[in-house]
Design a protein around this motif. Structure first.
Motif, PDB file in Angstrom:
ATOM      1  N   LEU A 133       0.892  -1.004  -0.044  1.00 57.02           N
ATOM      2  CA  LEU A 133       0.087  -0.131  -0.033  1.00 57.02           C
ATOM      3  C   LEU A 133       1.039   1.326  -0.106  1.00 57.02           C
ATOM      4  N   TYR A 134       0.605   2.127  -1.041  1.00 55.52           N
ATOM      5  CA  TYR A 134       1.465   3.225  -1.208  1.00 55.52           C
ATOM      6  C   TYR A 134       0.878   4.723  -0.978  1.00 55.52           C
ATOM      7  N   PHE A 135       1.557   5.457  -0.347  1.00 56.58           N
ATOM      8  CA  PHE A 135       0.927   7.057  -0.120  1.00 56.58           C
ATOM      9  C   PHE A 135       1.849   7.857  -1.080  1.00 56.58           C
ATOM     10  N   VAL A 136       0.991   8.791  -1.981  1.00 59.39           N
ATOM     11  CA  VAL A 136       1.643   9.659  -2.470  1.00 59.39           C
ATOM     12  C   VAL A 136       1.495  11.223  -2.158  1.00 59.39           C
ATOM     13  N   PRO A 146      -0.352  15.083  -6.298  1.00 57.76           N
ATOM     14  CA  PRO A 146      -1.593  14.697  -5.720  1.00 57.76           C
ATOM     15  C   PRO A 146      -1.465  13.990  -4.470  1.00 57.76           C
ATOM     16  N   LEU A 147      -2.472  13.983  -3.526  1.00 52.95           N
ATOM     17  CA  LEU A 147      -2.613  12.944  -2.615  1.00 52.95           C
ATOM     18  C   LEU A 147      -3.396  11.806  -2.809  1.00 52.95           C
ATOM     19  N   GLN A 148      -2.494  10.898  -2.870  1.00 55.64           N
ATOM     20  CA  GLN A 148      -3.217   9.390  -3.300  1.00 55.64           C
ATOM     21  C   GLN A 148      -2.776   8.303  -2.256  1.00 55.64           C
ATOM     22  N   VAL A 149      -3.694   7.249  -2.516  1.00 55.92           N
ATOM     23  CA  VAL A 149      -2.975   6.092  -1.850  1.00 55.92           C
ATOM     24  C   VAL A 149      -3.668   4.895  -2.636  1.00 55.92           C
ATOM     25  N   TYR A 215      -3.638 -11.199  -3.894  1.00 52.81           N
ATOM     26  CA  TYR A 215      -2.886 -10.137  -4.585  1.00 52.81           C
ATOM     27  C   TYR A 215      -4.028  -9.197  -5.384  1.00 52.81           C
ATOM     28  N   LEU A 216      -4.961  -9.807  -5.681  1.00 50.17           N
ATOM     29  CA  LEU A 216      -5.942  -8.819  -6.467  1.00 50.17           C
ATOM     30  C   LEU A 216      -6.882  -7.951  -5.660  1.00 50.17           C
ATOM     31  N   VAL A 217      -6.872  -7.871  -4.461  1.00 49.09           N
ATOM     32  CA  VAL A 217      -7.525  -6.994  -3.490  1.00 49.09           C
ATOM     33  C   VAL A 217      -6.851  -5.736  -3.839  1.00 49.09           C
ATOM     34  N   SER A 218      -7.853  -4.729  -4.098  1.00 47.55           N
ATOM     35  CA  SER A 218      -7.415  -3.356  -4.435  1.00 47.55           C
ATOM     36  C   SER A 218      -8.129  -2.398  -3.768  1.00 47.55           C
ATOM     37  N   LEU A 219      -7.173  -1.338  -3.454  1.00 45.53           N
ATOM     38  CA  LEU A 219      -7.663   0.245  -3.012  1.00 45.53           C
ATOM     39  C   LEU A 219      -6.980   1.154  -3.724  1.00 45.53           C
ATOM     40  N   ALA A 220      -7.625   2.078  -4.219  1.00 40.30           N
ATOM     41  CA  ALA A 220      -7.224   3.385  -5.053  1.00 40.30           C
ATOM     42  C   ALA A 220      -7.923   4.569  -4.513  1.00 40.30           C
ATOM     43  N   ALA A 221      -7.310   5.294  -3.892  1.00 39.57           N
ATOM     44  CA  ALA A 221      -8.079   6.526  -3.412  1.00 39.57           C
ATOM     45  C   ALA A 221      -7.299   7.640  -3.626  1.00 39.57           C
ATOM     46  N   GLY A 222      -8.080   8.820  -4.088  1.00 43.79           N
ATOM     47  CA  GLY A 222      -7.821  10.028  -4.582  1.00 43.79           C
ATOM     48  C   GLY A 222      -8.580  11.248  -4.894  1.00 43.79           C
ATOM     49  N   LYS A 274     -18.180  -4.932 -12.567  1.00 44.43           N
ATOM     50  CA  LYS A 274     -18.107  -3.573 -13.362  1.00 44.43           C
ATOM     51  C   LYS A 274     -16.649  -3.543 -13.963  1.00 44.43           C
ATOM     52  N   TYR A 275     -16.337  -2.645 -14.608  1.00 46.92           N
ATOM     53  CA  TYR A 275     -14.818  -2.627 -15.132  1.00 46.92           C
ATOM     54  C   TYR A 275     -14.648  -1.151 -14.726  1.00 46.92           C
ATOM     55  N   ALA A 276     -13.597  -1.071 -13.753  1.00 52.21           N
ATOM     56  CA  ALA A 276     -13.096   0.086 -13.655  1.00 52.21           C
ATOM     57  C   ALA A 276     -11.461   0.473 -13.717  1.00 52.21           C
ATOM     58  N   GLN A 277     -10.943   1.539 -14.306  1.00 50.78           N
ATOM     59  CA  GLN A 277      -9.569   1.868 -14.520  1.00 50.78           C
ATOM     60  C   GLN A 277      -9.291   3.207 -13.701  1.00 50.78           C
ATOM     61  N   VAL A 278      -8.243   2.992 -13.029  1.00 48.69           N
ATOM     62  CA  VAL A 278      -7.842   3.917 -12.131  1.00 48.69           C
ATOM     63  C   VAL A 278      -6.527   4.532 -12.370  1.00 48.69           C
ATOM     64  N   ILE A 279      -6.259   5.727 -12.862  1.00 49.58           N
ATOM     65  CA  ILE A 279      -5.087   6.346 -13.238  1.00 49.58           C
ATOM     66  C   ILE A 279      -4.487   6.857 -12.225  1.00 49.58           C
ATOM     67  N   VAL A 280      -3.271   6.504 -11.703  1.00 54.55           N
ATOM     68  CA  VAL A 280      -2.744   7.160 -10.375  1.00 54.55           C
ATOM     69  C   VAL A 280      -1.109   7.443 -10.563  1.00 54.55           C
ATOM     70  N   SER A 281      -0.718   8.220  -9.630  1.00 59.40           N
ATOM     71  CA  SER A 281       0.726   8.889  -9.863  1.00 59.40           C
ATOM     72  C   SER A 281       1.537   7.929  -9.344  1.00 59.40           C
ATOM     73  N   ASP A 282       2.910   8.076  -9.658  1.00 58.06           N
ATOM     74  CA  ASP A 282       4.090   7.249  -9.214  1.00 58.06           C
ATOM     75  C   ASP A 282       3.900   5.560  -9.028  1.00 58.06           C
TER      76      ASP A 282
END
Length: 864
Positions: A133-136, A146-149, A215-222, A274-282
């Motif tokens: 889990l990575y914090f940006v 941006p602030l993201q995790v 390993y496929l459990v996902s969390l993307a927040a921003g 559903k199908y989501a695509q999340v574009i994140v930094s770093d």
């Protein structure tokens, strides 16, 4: 998972002075096998409170499971660097006994439990994850971040942010409730159940109803902008940085077509809610196929100017991750040795979408490139079978064997089975194993069940064996017998699991008159001759038309055949091969034919290869031809023309590349519609070594471009220019705070320049500093630079970095780099010893010569 960092790793070892094919295993690598399963995990329920400011989480993990056998007295979870606050078994009021060593959480269940009995453990914990889990967040160097995790679980990193059975042979449904500060939104797997607000926070609750691995459990927040549409009733969402909605639509626009194409071809409709695509930094990969919620790097975003150059690369990434929703998520490799069933399939299905969307020429070129990328790793880095279980970290296996060679295994299966049987087999395999784990034997059995074909030899050669055939082909025509003779010699060595003889079918065709005669031959021996009845001498001979066999090929033909093929072959690969072979002739006729191909061929890939061929010929006539082709309409063809002009040196005494250098400078001063053409011009100008290059490249560093491509290639130009004035510029651009693509290019430039001008110490010291850089790619670039410098003094720093590094790719790269440098020291010692022995022999020879001379100089006694 798409690992664009493979490009960094390949660059590290392709650049080594001590190159050459090597075995994959390193000291300390051991065989790994699938874990025993003591429990069947049914459901994972997580409540996660994200503390962005302190880069921490507080969580409650509820894991429901059933014992596989009677008598289960404990359960064990992977859980790294957590603070365990409490553990209990649901339904009991008292706390459960447990032990925790920082990596494994063992929970005592009391009495022995029965097979199938439902048990739920509840673990309350907190963590400051260093992996998984990575914090940006903005910092002094990058205040606009941006602030993201976001999470990244593959291969075995989910254990860093929630307790789990973190191995691919365990699958469960999941539910996540994620609390984040406003205005952030949290995207997770499955369907959104509800959103609740409390003060300055929001909680998003998501549920994934189909089982999947941890390993496929996902969390993307921003603070994302959401773009939504429906594709045949399926919710499809794109989450992009605010302000870049147009770039997001441009990058992801073909997603609906991909969904329909894969669903139809595989025979299973997209299987999730559903199908989501999340574009994140770093992001530390190119993309990650988290079930129903893919994460993508921000580098995929691009403006209109960049679109003609990179849209297909973007489509490739999007298609690769989407294909994983079937191959990787719905069917998951049981253990990492069989990871090619995830990555090889996704790589091939990316190419299949290219064939569907843009045609067979683009598809064939893409597969050719896949083969070349794999062969580069095979030749310069190491050789291994696709299926291999010996490694240190699972990520060690995620290389060109898994991806590109894996795609070629499927391509060759398609050739040998034919399209109808191939798709029948793929659909049977997917239907039979949906929702479960797979191994390579499962694929073989599914194909054999559905087609009746025995594939033991194919799988032994291509999946369990290493390498590929290297073929030398020669053709002769006997006009009196009206017979053609084709001699095929396999020249590959049987190193590191390869074969002296590959047994495989291959097609051969002959253009005669206005028609064509085709034959399928079987390669079964080290050297074979095949005879064909042909009414006249063929105008063209094609070996493996269409490019269905993974191979290295040397096939010399006369100039007339090559010129005819370049102009008339309907197979794009045949025209490309003809252009490459004409380059070896370097005649005026070859130059004329290649120029015509650049200007007139209907496919940009042939235009590009013809331009490269002109650069190889490197005559004044070839230079003039390339300058005349600078107006090529397709940006990629124009890039190739510009790159080829870099082959002409503007150096004393004759300055024969002066016209090329002048043309490149004009292009950089005037600009081009394509960022990438300008970038190529910067690199090419440096290669000319022109006096005008330094000032032009220095100005070019001021240009903004997509993913800093112009600056990146300008630093390559500085590397090729070998002007020591560029050394402080490169040093300056390695600073934290510069755009990371440019930083990494500057670090690479630093290592190359320092070696060329023999000022290695400052570069070595800076690269050693960069081994501790916060940015993963910069650390990998530093490893590459130290290998390129060839400085054995860097070995301790590389070993120390490997010992404290968390990312397996950096660990592997450091280990390989240290081994390469140590090998160089050993070779140096060997050379030193040989020189000493040679000096001793020379000294002995001088002594003997002196003795003989003295003996001959003595007066001879006269006979009495």
């Amino acid at each position: 998972m798409t690992d664009n960092i493979l490009d960094y790793c390949g660059g590290v070892f392709g650049a080594s002075r001590h190159g050459g094919q090597k075995p994959f295993g390193l000291p300390g690598d051991t065989p790994h096998y699938a874990r025993d399963r003591l429990v069947d995990v049914q459901h994972i329920k997580l409540d996660i409170d994200v503390d962005i400011e302190n880069k921490r989480i507080e969580g409650v993990a509820r894991t429901m499971f059933r014992p596989i056998n009677d008598g289960l007295s404990h359960v064990e979870f992977d859980a790294v660097e957590m603070e365990i606050e409490s553990v209990r078994i649901q339904g009991r009021r008292t706390a459960a006994r447990y032990s925790y060593d920082g990596a494994k959480l063992r929970i005592e269940l009391g009495r022995g439990r029965k097979t199938g009995e439902r048990i739920t453990t509840v673990v309350r914990y907190s963590a400051s994850p260093r992996r998984g889990l990575y914090f940006v967040a903005p910092d002094e160097g990058y205040p606009d971040k941006p602030l993201q995790v976001w999470s990244q679980g593959q291969d075995e990193d989910s254990r860093h942010w929630f307790p789990c059975v973190d191995f691919p042979n365990e699958m469960a449904t999941s539910e996540l409730a994620v609390t984040v500060p406003k205005p952030m939104i949290a995207v997770c797997n499955g369907r959104l159940l509800r959103v609740t607000e409390r003060g300055r926070k929001r909680t998003y609750r998501w549920r994934q109803d189909q089982p999947h691995v941890a390993y496929l459990v996902s969390l993307a927040a921003g603070d994302f902008a959401e773009i939504s549409e429906r594709v045949d009733g399926l919710p499809v969402q794109y989450y992009v940085p605010r302000g870049r909605e147009a770039d997001g639509k441009r990058a992801l626009a073909r997603t609906p077509r991909m969904l329909r194409f894969f669903s139809e071809r595989i025979g299973i409709k997209y299987p999730y809610a559903k199908y989501a695509q999340v574009i994140v930094s770093d992001f530390i990969f190119g993309g990650m196929e988290n079930v129903s919620a893919t994460t993508l790097t921000e580098n995929i975003l691009h403006d209109r100017r960049a679109h003609p150059d990179i849209f297909d690369a973007g489509d490739g990434l999007v298609a690769h991750e989407l294909a994983h929703q079937w191959f990787g998520d719905l069917l998951t490799c049981r253990d990492w040795a069989h990871g090619w069933l995830n990555e090889g399939f996704a790589t091939y299905f990316d190419a299949l979408f290219t064939e569907h969307q843009r045609g067979v020429d683009e598809f064939r070129l893409q597969m050719r490139r896949n083969g070349q990328v794999y062969m580069g790793e095979d030749a310069r880095r190491y050789r291994r079978p696709i299926v291999s279980n010996t490694y240190t970290e699972p990520i060690d296996l995620f290389d060109r064997q898994f991806y590109e060679k894996g795609s070629w295994a499927l391509h060759m299966l398609r050739y040998q089975l034919g399209d109808d049987l191939f798709w029948k087999a793929i659909r049977h395999y997917a239907a039979k194993h949906r929702g479960g784990n797979v191994t390579t034997p499962d694929l073989q059995r599914a194909i054999e069940e559905s087609t009746g074909r025995n594939l033991d030899e194919f799988f032994d050669q291509w999946l369990y064996g290493a390498g590929h055939p290297q073929l030398t082909v020669a053709f002769e025509y006997d006009s009196s017998a009206k017979q053609g003779k084709l001699t095929v010699t396999q020249t590959q060595s049987a190193d590191h699991g390869s074969r002296e003889v590959f047994r495989t079918p291959v097609d051969v065709s002959f253009a005669i008159g206005r028609g064509e005669q085709s034959f399928r031959i079987q390669l079964t021996e080290r050297e074979q001759s095949f005879y064909f009845p042909l009414p006249s001498r063929p105008k063209m001979v094609r070996f493996d038309p269409g490019g269905w066999l993974l191979k290295a090929l040397e096939f010399q033909r006369d100039p007339e055949m090559l010129t005819y093929q370049l102009k008339n072959d309907d197979d794009v690969l045949g025209r490309i091969d003809a252009a490459a072979n004409l380059a070896k002739l370097a005649t005026a006729e070859a130059v004329a034919a290649l120029k015509a191909a650049v200007q007139n061929d209907a496919f940009w890939g042939v235009q590009a290869e013809a331009a490269r061929a002109l650069g190889t010929i490197n005559t004044p006539e070839a230079q003039e031809a390339l300058i005349d082709c600078l107006d090529a309409g397709h940006a990629r063809a124009r890039r190739a023309v510009v790159a080829a002009l870099g082959s002409f040196r503007d150096e004393p005494p004759d300055h024969r590349g002066a016209k090329a250098a002048a043309a490149l400078q004009r292009l950089l001063d005037d600009g081009d519609a394509s960022y990438y053409v300008e970038a190529e011009a910067a690199a090419a100008l440096g290669k000319t070594r022109s006096d005008r290059a330094f000032a032009t490249l220095e100005r070019t560093l001021e240009k903004e471009s997509h993913n800093n491509v112009i600056r990146v290639r300008a630093f390559e130009g500085f590397s090729e220019l070998r002007d020591e004035r560029a050394l402080p510029i490169a040093m300056e651009w390695t600073a934290y705070g510069k755009p990371y693509q440019a930083r990494d290019a500057a670090a690479t430039c630093l290592s190359k320049l320092a070696r060329f001008i023999d000022r290695k110490e400052p570069a070595r010291d800076r690269l050693i500093e960069l081994l501790d850089d916060p940015w993963l790619r910069t650390r990998l670039t530093a490893v590459a630079g130290l290998v390129h410098l060839g400085e054995s003094e860097a070995i301790p720093a590389l070993e120390q970095r490997a010992a404290r590094e968390l990312d397996g790719r950096v660990i592997r790269s450091c280990r390989e780099a240290a081994a390469r440098l140590r090998e160089g020291v050993d070779k140096g010692e060997e050379v030193k010893k040989l020189r000493e022995e040679l000096d001793k022999l020379r000294e002995d020879q001088r002594t003997l010569t002196d003795r003989l001379a003295k003996m001959e100089a003595k007066p001879k006694r006269k006979k009495s």
